[in-house]
Design an enzyme around this catalytic site. Structure first.
Site, short mmCIF file in Angstrom:
data_model
loop_
_atom_site.label_atom_id
_atom_site.label_comp_id
_atom_site.label_asym_id
_atom_site.label_seq_id
_atom_site.Cartn_x
_atom_site.Cartn_y
_atom_site.Cartn_z
N ARG A 51 0.86 -1.18 0.00
CA ARG A 51 0.00 0.00 0.00
C ARG A 51 0.90 1.22 0.00
O ARG A 51 1.93 1.25 0.66
CB ARG A 51 -0.90 0.02 1.24
CG ARG A 51 -2.13 -0.88 1.16
CD ARG A 51 -3.14 -0.40 0.12
NE ARG A 51 -4.32 -1.26 0.08
CZ ARG A 51 -4.44 -2.34 -0.70
NH1 ARG A 51 -3.45 -2.70 -1.49
NH2 ARG A 51 -5.55 -3.05 -0.66
N GLU A 78 -3.51 7.53 -4.58
CA GLU A 78 -3.94 7.00 -5.89
C GLU A 78 -5.27 7.64 -6.31
O GLU A 78 -6.14 7.79 -5.48
CB GLU A 78 -4.11 5.47 -5.79
CG GLU A 78 -2.77 4.79 -5.57
CD GLU A 78 -2.90 3.27 -5.38
OE1 GLU A 78 -3.95 2.70 -5.72
OE2 GLU A 78 -1.94 2.69 -4.89
N HIS A 117 -1.11 0.17 -9.95
CA HIS A 117 -1.75 -0.78 -9.02
C HIS A 117 -2.24 -2.03 -9.76
O HIS A 117 -3.43 -2.32 -9.80
CB HIS A 117 -2.89 -0.12 -8.24
CG HIS A 117 -3.17 -0.79 -6.92
ND1 HIS A 117 -3.54 -0.10 -5.78
CD2 HIS A 117 -3.13 -2.10 -6.56
CE1 HIS A 117 -3.72 -0.97 -4.79
NE2 HIS A 117 -3.48 -2.20 -5.24
C1 GLV Z 1 -5.00 -5.02 -3.88
O1 GLV Z 1 -4.25 -4.12 -3.71
C2 GLV Z 1 -5.52 -5.88 -2.87
O2 GLV Z 1 -5.44 -5.57 -1.66
O3 GLV Z 1 -6.09 -6.91 -3.26
#
Ligand code: GLV
Ligand code: GLV
Length: 324
Positions: free
Chosen positions: A237, A266, A284
């Site tokens: 993250r 983001e 991402h």
């Molecule tokens: C993506 O970032 C997730 O947490 O699945």
């Protein structure tokens, strides 16, 4: 019963939900709903399938009303969901661990290899028409075999990334809240405190969840402890890293490079990152394979159906009825 789905998903989700006699109310787009649209989408829903970009908080639960029994997050991370608020209201919470482990570990390695071997710069050179041919000193990168891979958070994804590191002939060290003794043996990994990990690792790969404790875990001080050649990889993250401090560290050559799949705000990316040569940036994409996104869609739909039908569900972060 109505299931609110906050984005267009692989079609298997709708097929399963409708097959179980549920009515799907979908925000049928690839872009997120506005907050207002999200709140009206969930109004009166019995179940919710939400994304990491949807904030599931008191206001959303209020908007949904007392009929809401389950929220299934289309992600493994749950930092967008107020678990205590769901628990207090008896809303079960599901997520998607396991099915995205290999996809995310692969992406961490895609970024790492791209940074270490300067693939992005090489691609630009070829496309620009400026490549004049093979040259002994052109775009030299870093070898990985024999170097040290440092894992922050040896959960499923961290262990899968470490297993790949072993395959590439790297030594593995890790840190985290607790020791993982079975994985330690399997991966020949050594548990070390974070400070030591930062000092000895040639690659620091982040695989911890976003929590108040991990926010800005990698700050200016942490970056200052890393090797000047080290590569930072973040597929966890964005807020685990202080992005402004990272830009400074990369600019000043305090670390060697970074591969980033996640960002603090983001989809906004710190503009300092965009101008740097020694970073590779991905939007991402950790779980973004056809197979994995399909498996995630199946998993959230099955979780919603099972909770509403009183069946059993694996991987609930909050059990039905809030566990009361
Ligand atoms: C993506 O970032 C997730 O947490 O699945
Ligand atoms: C992912 O599945 C994790 O728990 O690390």
């Amino acid at each position: 019963m109505i299931i609110a789905v906050t984005r267009r998903l692989p079609v298997v989700a709708t097929e399963l939900l409708e097959g179980a006699g549920l009515t799907v109310r979908m925000h049928d787009a690839d872009d997120p709903p506005s907050r207002e649209a999200l709140l009206s989408l969930v109004d009166g829903a019995d179940g919710l399938i939400c994304l990491l970009s949807d904030r599931v908080d008191e206001a959303l639960l209020d908007a949904a009303g007392p009929g809401l029994r389950v929220a299934a997050n289309y992600a493994v991370g749950l930092d967008n969901v107020d678990l205590e608020a769901c628990r207090a209201r008896g809303v079960a919470v599901a997520h998607t661990p396991g099915v995205l482990t290999d996809a995310t570990a692969d992406l961490a390695w895609a970024l790492l290899l791209a940074v270490a071997r300067r693939v992005r710069e090489g691609d630009s050179l070829v496309r620009s028409g400026g490549w004049s041919g093979w040259s002994p000193l052109q775009l030299l990168g870093a070898s990985l075999a024999g170097r040290t891979f440092g894992v922050v958070g040896l959960g499923r994804i961290g262990a899968a990334a470490a297993q790949r590191a072993r395959g590439f002939g790297m030594d593995v060290v890790y840190t985290g809240r607790s020791r993982r003794e079975r994985e330690e043996v399997r991966l020949e990994a050594r548990f070390v405190p974070l400070g030591e990990l930062l000092e000895v690792s040639d690659v620091v790969s982040l695989h911890c969840p976003s929590t108040p404790e991990t926010r800005h875990l990698i700050d200016a001080e942490a970056l200052g402890r890393m090797r000047s050649s080290a590569i930072l990889v973040n597929t966890a993250r964005g807020d685990v890293v202080d992005e402004a401090a990272l830009v400074d560290a990369l600019r000043e050559g305090q670390i060697g490079g970074a591969g980033l799949d996640v960002f603090e705000r983001e989809p906004v990316v710190h503009e300092g990152l965009v101008g740097l040569e020694n970073v590779v940036l991905a939007p991402h994409l950790g779980s973004a394979t056809v197979e994995t996104r399909g498996a995630m869609a199946r998993m959230v739909a099955e979780a919603v159906i099972a909770v509403l039908e009183g069946g059993t569900v694996e991987h609930l972060a909050v059990p039905p009825g809030g566990g009361a």
